[in-house]
Design a protein around this motif. Structure first.
Motif, PDB file in Angstrom:
ATOM      1  N   SER A 102       1.033  -1.287   0.017  1.00  0.00           N
ATOM      2  CA  SER A 102      -0.084  -0.030   0.046  1.00  0.00           C
ATOM      3  C   SER A 102       0.724   1.151   0.141  1.00  0.00           C
ATOM      4  O   SER A 102       2.188   1.201   0.279  1.00  0.00           O
ATOM      5  N   ASN A 103       0.077   2.588  -0.472  1.00  0.00           N
ATOM      6  CA  ASN A 103       1.007   3.707  -0.505  1.00  0.00           C
ATOM      7  C   ASN A 103       1.604   4.314   0.626  1.00  0.00           C
ATOM      8  O   ASN A 103       2.524   5.190   0.530  1.00  0.00           O
ATOM      9  N   SER A 104       1.065   3.912   1.735  1.00  0.00           N
ATOM     10  CA  SER A 104       1.349   4.374   3.087  1.00  0.00           C
ATOM     11  C   SER A 104       2.685   3.874   3.631  1.00  0.00           C
ATOM     12  O   SER A 104       2.946   3.980   4.764  1.00  0.00           O
ATOM     13  N   HIS A 105       3.151   2.791   2.946  1.00  0.00           N
ATOM     14  CA  HIS A 105       4.411   2.182   3.339  1.00  0.00           C
ATOM     15  C   HIS A 105       5.476   2.159   2.253  1.00  0.00           C
ATOM     16  O   HIS A 105       4.994   2.511   0.965  1.00  0.00           O
ATOM     17  N   ASN A 106       6.835   1.867   2.772  1.00  0.00           N
ATOM     18  CA  ASN A 106       7.850   1.820   1.504  1.00  0.00           C
ATOM     19  C   ASN A 106       8.203   0.438   1.330  1.00  0.00           C
ATOM     20  O   ASN A 106       8.537  -0.489   1.881  1.00  0.00           O
ATOM     21  N   PRO A 107       7.926   0.276  -0.122  1.00  0.00           N
ATOM     22  CA  PRO A 107       7.782  -1.039  -0.446  1.00  0.00           C
ATOM     23  C   PRO A 107       9.438  -1.633  -0.522  1.00  0.00           C
ATOM     24  O   PRO A 107       9.579  -2.640  -0.489  1.00  0.00           O
ATOM     25  N   GLN A 151       6.318  -4.563  12.147  1.00  0.00           N
ATOM     26  CA  GLN A 151       5.556  -3.300  11.690  1.00  0.00           C
ATOM     27  C   GLN A 151       6.283  -2.094  12.353  1.00  0.00           C
ATOM     28  O   GLN A 151       6.816  -1.931  13.769  1.00  0.00           O
ATOM     29  N   VAL A 152       6.853  -1.313  11.725  1.00  0.00           N
ATOM     30  CA  VAL A 152       7.544  -0.061  12.081  1.00  0.00           C
ATOM     31  C   VAL A 152       6.681   1.085  11.341  1.00  0.00           C
ATOM     32  O   VAL A 152       6.147   0.798  10.360  1.00  0.00           O
ATOM     33  N   SER A 153       7.095   2.255  11.829  1.00  0.00           N
ATOM     34  CA  SER A 153       6.719   3.354  11.040  1.00  0.00           C
ATOM     35  C   SER A 153       7.097   3.768   9.791  1.00  0.00           C
ATOM     36  O   SER A 153       8.296   3.185   9.478  1.00  0.00           O
ATOM     37  N   LEU A 154       6.596   4.481   9.038  1.00  0.00           N
ATOM     38  CA  LEU A 154       7.021   4.728   7.875  1.00  0.00           C
ATOM     39  C   LEU A 154       8.585   5.782   7.676  1.00  0.00           C
ATOM     40  O   LEU A 154       9.604   5.122   6.947  1.00  0.00           O
ATOM     41  N   ASN A 155       8.585   6.314   8.749  1.00  0.00           N
ATOM     42  CA  ASN A 155       9.990   7.043   8.885  1.00  0.00           C
ATOM     43  C   ASN A 155      11.050   6.073   9.355  1.00  0.00           C
ATOM     44  O   ASN A 155      12.200   5.962   8.664  1.00  0.00           O
ATOM     45  N   GLN A 156      10.719   5.027  10.219  1.00  0.00           N
ATOM     46  CA  GLN A 156      11.560   3.841  10.600  1.00  0.00           C
ATOM     47  C   GLN A 156      11.946   2.987   9.342  1.00  0.00           C
ATOM     48  O   GLN A 156      13.109   2.613   9.081  1.00  0.00           O
ATOM     49  N   GLN A 157      10.800   2.753   8.457  1.00  0.00           N
ATOM     50  CA  GLN A 157      11.232   1.960   7.102  1.00  0.00           C
ATOM     51  C   GLN A 157      12.029   2.665   6.264  1.00  0.00           C
ATOM     52  O   GLN A 157      13.088   2.147   5.888  1.00  0.00           O
ATOM     53  N   ASN A 158      11.774   4.005   6.073  1.00  0.00           N
ATOM     54  CA  ASN A 158      12.956   4.706   5.351  1.00  0.00           C
ATOM     55  C   ASN A 158      14.155   4.852   5.951  1.00  0.00           C
ATOM     56  O   ASN A 158      15.287   4.658   5.246  1.00  0.00           O
ATOM     57  N   GLU A 159      14.345   4.882   7.037  1.00  0.00           N
ATOM     58  CA  GLU A 159      15.651   4.833   7.846  1.00  0.00           C
ATOM     59  C   GLU A 159      16.411   3.604   7.826  1.00  0.00           C
ATOM     60  O   GLU A 159      17.528   3.416   7.458  1.00  0.00           O
ATOM     61  N   ILE A 160      15.625   2.441   7.817  1.00  0.00           N
ATOM     62  CA  ILE A 160      16.354   0.980   7.599  1.00  0.00           C
ATOM     63  C   ILE A 160      16.606   0.861   6.142  1.00  0.00           C
ATOM     64  O   ILE A 160      17.784   0.273   5.969  1.00  0.00           O
ATOM     65  N   VAL A 161      15.830   1.262   5.231  1.00  0.00           N
ATOM     66  CA  VAL A 161      16.253   1.303   3.878  1.00  0.00           C
ATOM     67  C   VAL A 161      17.295   2.034   3.464  1.00  0.00           C
ATOM     68  O   VAL A 161      18.157   1.622   2.974  1.00  0.00           O
ATOM     69  N   LYS A 162      17.575   3.383   4.123  1.00  0.00           N
ATOM     70  CA  LYS A 162      18.853   4.036   3.968  1.00  0.00           C
ATOM     71  C   LYS A 162      20.011   3.471   4.464  1.00  0.00           C
ATOM     72  O   LYS A 162      20.968   3.289   3.629  1.00  0.00           O
ATOM     73  N   LYS A 163      19.764   2.726   5.441  1.00  0.00           N
ATOM     74  CA  LYS A 163      21.084   2.356   6.154  1.00  0.00           C
ATOM     75  C   LYS A 163      21.581   1.047   5.302  1.00  0.00           C
ATOM     76  O   LYS A 163      22.758   0.838   5.029  1.00  0.00           O
ATOM     77  N   ILE A 164      20.534  -0.099   4.688  1.00  0.00           N
ATOM     78  CA  ILE A 164      20.909  -1.018   3.909  1.00  0.00           C
ATOM     79  C   ILE A 164      21.577  -0.502   2.652  1.00  0.00           C
ATOM     80  O   ILE A 164      22.430  -1.007   2.348  1.00  0.00           O
ATOM     81  N   GLU A 165      20.870   0.512   2.114  1.00  0.00           N
ATOM     82  CA  GLU A 165      21.258   0.973   0.769  1.00  0.00           C
ATOM     83  C   GLU A 165      22.605   1.579   0.923  1.00  0.00           C
ATOM     84  O   GLU A 165      23.484   1.565  -0.160  1.00  0.00           O
ATOM     85  N   GLU A 166      23.037   2.255   1.810  1.00  0.00           N
ATOM     86  CA  GLU A 166      24.362   2.794   1.850  1.00  0.00           C
ATOM     87  C   GLU A 166      25.427   1.799   2.228  1.00  0.00           C
ATOM     88  O   GLU A 166      26.410   1.984   1.448  1.00  0.00           O
TER      89      GLU A 166
END
Length: 471
Positions: A382-387, A428-443
């Protein structure tokens, strides 16, 4: 069927009697000479190296510790022996003794580039019975230079033409044919100069390789930190164990199944670690029901004129979508199936069948015309989450071990289905936490990508050094 015309004279001039079309076309057209454009004289490989007698050790416990050269764990088209051996005290099959070998060539799948040189004079070497040991015929030969010369793409393509065997993984090149190939006769002083430069580059490559981690290991490590999970305990689940379970417990489960993995207590341990956090089933995060893909018949493919691709299980390689390696479908097939089985940016495609592929995932990162196959599933977050958060979560062992638990079937014919997948627990984590986890992995993944690109650059530099020497 491909047909090639040759003569009995051409066949009779060779040491090995081969009549198959691919072999005859390769040998008769090229005359054993992969390198055409060179000002140097040509000599045979047999003028450089001499095949050694084969000696074997039997399977079982070894009298002394030996260094095992394992092809399956070796980087193809590199052949640096010092990076390819491991100490062993027992072996599960007969092995060839390679102690005196200076050059080691795998006759099996030779076209992939399994040629090694023993610059470090490693001792107590053993390896597969597919490995053939050779020694230099004279001192003024630089092993590093010769290795990379024989690993040029020109030679790998030629080895492919000489192979014989029914299946790709069992194709072999006869050592007799290998030794008859022609190579440019490069003066020793040039060999030595270039060999020294290559060894320096290989040392730099060794340092780069230390920066390259398995991508799923990186994902596991970051999720372990974020969720305070001991991933070593999670990975211990893969170790074999025994257990007992009463029939009443099996009867009370959602799915009446008797399989070991489905009922094993150790998988409950995994679920309990996940349950320490706020958890929801996957169905709570998706826009629409998880869908199975579309089946296809051979007449629906159109590799020449089709623009839309067909995403099968084989399209998922290294956890990404291999667009170039995917087949194309006709416009009619795409139009017929696009409403129900097309994809869009942000979709996640999951292979749902077959050992070795089941559970593998790919994130759709662009809007492309494509239909996903019936042995894959589409998850639309869904659009409210980071795929991307879900994609990386699916790549991790938190998800992959649940696939192991849930899959059904025997042998290679294992499957899991949307009604199972939708119940998979997701932290389940917030959208901000999802974004932060994605950022750490991609770095971290970007650092690995940079190191991989630097490796490719150095390999190209080595290739160029060899090619300049044989002009």
């Amino acid at each position: 069927m491909k047909v090639f015309t040759t003569t009995l004279g051409e066949i009779g001039n060779q040491l090995s009697l081969r009549l198959d079309s691919k072999y005859r076309e390769t040998w008769d057209n090229e005359k054993g000479d992969p390198i055409k454009k060179t000002s140097l004289n040509k000599i045979k490989v047999a003028d450089l190296i001499n095949r050694l007698p084969i000696k074997r050790v039997k399977k079982g416990e070894l009298e002394d510790e030996c260094n095992l050269l394992s092809i399956s764990e070796t980087e193809a088209k590199y052949g640096r022996l010092v990076n390819s051996i491991q100490p062993v005290t027992s072996v599960g099959s007969d092995k060839t003794i390679l102690n005196e070998a200076e050059i080691i060539v795998s006759k099996l799948v030779m076209s992939k580039g399994y040629i090694f040189t023993n610059e470090e004079s490693s001792t107590d070497l053993i390896g597969s019975t597919e490995l053939i040991p050779y020694k230099k015929r004279k001192k003024d030969i630089d092993l590093t230079f010769i290795r990379h010369l024989l690993l040029l793409d020109d030679y790998l393509k030629y080895y492919s033409g000489l192979e014989t065997g029914k299946t790709p993984s069992q194709k072999r090149v006869n050592p007799i044919d290998f030794l008859q190939l022609l190579v440019p006769n490069v003066p020793y002083d040039i060999q030595k100069e270039i060999g020294t430069k290559i060894r320096k580059l290989e040392n730099e490559m060794d340092e780069l390789k230390k920066e390259i981690q398995n991508r799923n290991k990186i994902i596991n490590e970051i999720l372990a930190t974020e969720f305070n999970i001991d991933f070593q305990e999670v990975l211990d689940i893969k170790k074999p164990t025994t257990y007992k379970k009463d029939l009443l417990s099996i009867n009370n489960s959602f799915d009446l199944r008797f399989s070991y993995k489905f009922n094993a207590q150790k998988y409950k341990k995994l679920l309990s670690k996940i349950a320490q956090h706020k958890v929801s089933p996957l169905k709570d995060f998706i826009n629409e029901p998880i869908r199975l893909g579309s089946s296809i018949s051979p007449s629906d493919y159109d590799d020449d004129n089709g623009e839309a691709i067909y995403i099968s299980m084989s399209s998922i390689k290294n956890w990404t979508l291999d667009k170039d390696g995917s087949r194309r479908v006709s416009e009619e097939y795409f139009e017929k199936n696009k409403v129900a089985n097309s994809i869009k940016k942000g979709d996640i495609i999951i292979a749902r069948s077959g050992e070795g592929t089941i559970g593998k995932v790919a994130l759709i990162e662009d809007d492309i015309d494509a239909i996903f196959a019936d042995f894959t599933m589409r998850v639309r977050i869904s659009n409210s989450h980071n795929p991307k958060y879900f994609y990386y979560y699916f790549c991790s062992d938190l998800f992959q071990l649940i696939v192991e638990k849930e899959k059904k079937g025997l042998g290679n014919n294992t499957n899991f289905f949307p009604n199972q997948l939708k119940r998979f627990p997701i932290i389940q984590v917030s959208l901000n936490q999802q974004n932060e986890i994605v950022k750490k992995i991609e770095e971290k993944l970007e650092k690995v990508r940079q190191a991989e690109m630097a490796l490719v650059s150095k390999k190209l530099e080595i290739d160029n050094l060899i090619r300049k020497a044989i002009v």
